[in-house]
Design a protein around this motif. Structure first.
Motif, short mmCIF file in Angstrom:
data_model
loop_
_atom_site.label_atom_id
_atom_site.label_comp_id
_atom_site.label_asym_id
_atom_site.label_seq_id
_atom_site.Cartn_x
_atom_site.Cartn_y
_atom_site.Cartn_z
N TYR A 69 35.62 38.67 8.74
CA TYR A 69 35.83 40.05 9.21
C TYR A 69 35.45 40.09 10.69
O TYR A 69 34.32 39.77 11.07
CB TYR A 69 34.94 41.01 8.41
CG TYR A 69 35.22 42.47 8.65
CD1 TYR A 69 36.27 43.11 8.01
CD2 TYR A 69 34.43 43.21 9.52
CE1 TYR A 69 36.52 44.46 8.21
CE2 TYR A 69 34.67 44.56 9.73
CZ TYR A 69 35.72 45.18 9.09
OH TYR A 69 35.97 46.51 9.30
N ARG A 87 39.76 49.54 11.85
CA ARG A 87 38.88 49.19 10.75
C ARG A 87 37.44 49.57 11.08
O ARG A 87 37.08 49.70 12.25
CB ARG A 87 38.97 47.69 10.47
CG ARG A 87 40.31 47.26 9.89
CD ARG A 87 40.28 45.81 9.47
NE ARG A 87 41.47 45.48 8.70
CZ ARG A 87 41.53 44.55 7.76
NH1 ARG A 87 40.44 43.86 7.47
NH2 ARG A 87 42.64 44.31 7.11
N THR A 123 33.29 41.33 4.85
CA THR A 123 34.49 41.82 4.17
C THR A 123 34.15 42.43 2.81
O THR A 123 34.60 43.53 2.47
CB THR A 123 35.50 40.67 3.97
OG1 THR A 123 35.89 40.16 5.25
CG2 THR A 123 36.74 41.15 3.24
#
Length: 358
Positions: free
Chosen positions: A57, A29, A132
Motif C-alpha cells: 500500500y 485513497r 492494505t
C-alpha cells in the motif's frame, strides 16, 4: 462473529479502494502515517524500517521519533533513509532528551497526516500487506482501531509462535463493542498490530505525558476502544519480537494458558481508568458534540464507581454545568445497579471456572 470465508468475501466485495467510480471522481485513497518510536534499539531498527518500506500500500509516510537514544540508532536510521532515497516517505525526528513513549507518540502525531495512524515499535516487523489489510477493514466497519494477529519471533528473527496468545480470535473477524473499564482486560495483539483513526488520537491524547514513559499503549487502546470500539483481523500481518528486554512481554513462550508478560511491571488498571476519566471530563467540550445526554451517562457508567460521583462533579464542574440534581441522582442509581450487575457476573464467572477445574 462471521464465518471467516464469508467475511473475506464480504471485505473483498466491499473493497471501496478498488471502486472505479471513486477513481473516475478523482477520490484519493486513505493516507496513513506510520509512527516508529525508537529508544536504543539499534539492533532491530533497520529490519523494522525495511518492513515499512516493503508495504504494498503506497499511500503512506513514515515518521521515526528517536527518544534521545545513546546507541547508534540515529546514524543507522539516517543512513537507511539516505542510502535508499527515501526522503520523500521517511523522516527522522529527534528528542533532545529522553521523554518516554507517550511523548514520542505525541511528537509523531504532531507531524502526522491522513486519516489513519500506525504506532510501530522499533523492534517489531510489519508484513508487506499490513497497511492494505487494515485499510480494507476500516472501510468495512467504522471503528476506533483495528488489530491483526501476529507471529512471535525471537531476538534473532526466528519464529517461535505462529500466533499472538492475547488476541480475542484466531479464525474470524470480530467487531468488539466498547466495554467498561472497571477491570483489566486485553483482547488484542500488541500496539504494533494496530491501525488507529487519527481523529480518535486527537481526542484522547493526554495533555501531560510524564505518567506514561512506558505502557502508553494501555491508555491509548483502552480509551480508543471505550469511545469507538475495535475490530480484530484474524490473519497474521506482522511479527512481535520477544528479546527479553521488552517492557512487558518478557516471559518465555511456554503455552497459551500462561501469561506472556510480567503483570508486576504493568501499571495498575485503576491508574489507567482514572487517567482516562480525568481526560474525558477535563476535555469535556471536545467530547460533548459527539454525544447526547444518554451517551454521556453511558461513558460515565463505564468509567466511574458510585463512590466517585460527588467528587468528580466537584472537580469537573464544566462537564456537569448544565446537568440538574436529578441527573446526578439518576447517574448514582444507574451506577449502583451497574456495579451490582458486574459483581454478580464476576462471581458467576468465577464459580463456572472453578467447576470446570473440578
Amino acid at each position: 462473529m462471521i464465518n471467516r470465508k464469508k467475511r473475506d468475501n464480504l471485505i473483498k466485495s466491499l473493497n471501496r479502494l478498488d471502486d472505479p467510480r471513486l477513481k473516475s471522481a478523482e477520490i484519493s485513497r486513505p493516507f496513513v502515517t506510520v509512527i516508529v518510536t525508537n529508544y536504543n534499539y539499534a539492533k532491530y531498527i533497520i529490519p523494522c524500517l525495511k518492513s515499512v518500506d516493503r508495504q504494498t500500500y503506497e499511500h503512506y509516510k513514515c515518521i521515526i521519533v528517536d527518544d534521545c537514544s545513546t546507541d547508534e540508532s540515529v546514524k543507522l536510521i539516517g543512513d537507511f533513509i539516505k542510502t535508499n532515497n527515501l526522503n520523500n516517505k521517511f523522516s527522522l525526528i529527534r528528542h533532545e532528551k529522553n521523554l518516554g513513549q507517550m511523548a514520542a507518540i505525541k511528537t509523531g502525531l504532531k507531524h502526522a497526516g491522513g486519516a489513519f495512524v500506525v504506532f510501530l515499535d522499533s523492534d517489531d516487523i510489519l508484513l508487506k500487506d499490513f497497511l492494505t489489510a487494515h485499510i480494507q477493514a476500516h472501510m468495512d466497519k467504522t471503528v476506533a482501531f483495528t488489530s491483526s494477529n501476529q507471529c512471535q519471533i525471537s531476538e534473532n528473527g526466528e519464529i517461535i509462535a505462529g500466533t499472538h496468545d492475547a488476541i480475542q480470535t484466531k479464525w474470524e473477524y470480530i467487531y468488539l463493542n466498547p466495554r467498561d473499564l472497571h477491570n483489566h482486560f486485553w483482547i488484542w495483539a500488541t500496539t504494533s498490530s494496530m491501525m488507529f483513526r487519527r481523529s480518535v488520537m486527537e481526542l484522547i491524547m493526554p495533555d501531560e505525558t510524564e505518567d506514561f514513559p512506558i505502557f502508553a499503549d494501555t491508555y491509548i487502546c483502552h480509551f480508543s476502544h471505550l469511545i469507538g470500539g475495535s475490530m480484530i483481523i484474524p490473519k497474521i500481518h506482522g511479527c512481535y519480537r520477544r528479546h527479553g528486554s521488552n517492557s512487558f512481554s518478557c516471559n518465555p513462550v511456554v503455552s497459551d494458558w500462561l501469561h506472556i508478560g510480567d503483570m508486576n511491571r504493568h501499571p495498575k488498571h485503576q491508574t489507567i481508568r482514572l487517567s482516562i476519566l480525568s481526560h474525558f471530563l477535563k476535555n469535556y467540550e471536545k467530547f460533548a458534540p459527539l454525544m447526547d445526554k444518554n451517551k454521556f451517562i453511558l461513558m460515565l457508567l463505564r468509567l466511574i464507581k458510585p463512590i466517585e460521583i460527588i467528587k468528580i462533579k466537584r472537580e469537573y464542574p464544566l462537564a456537569f454545568s448544565n446537568k440538574s440534581s436529578l441527573f446526578t441522582l439518576k447517574l448514582l442509581i444507574l451506577s449502583l445497579f451497574s456495579r451490582l450487575k458486574h459483581t454478580k457476573n464476576k462471581y458467576c464467572s468465577l464459580i463456572k471456572h472453578a467447576l470446570r477445574i473440578i
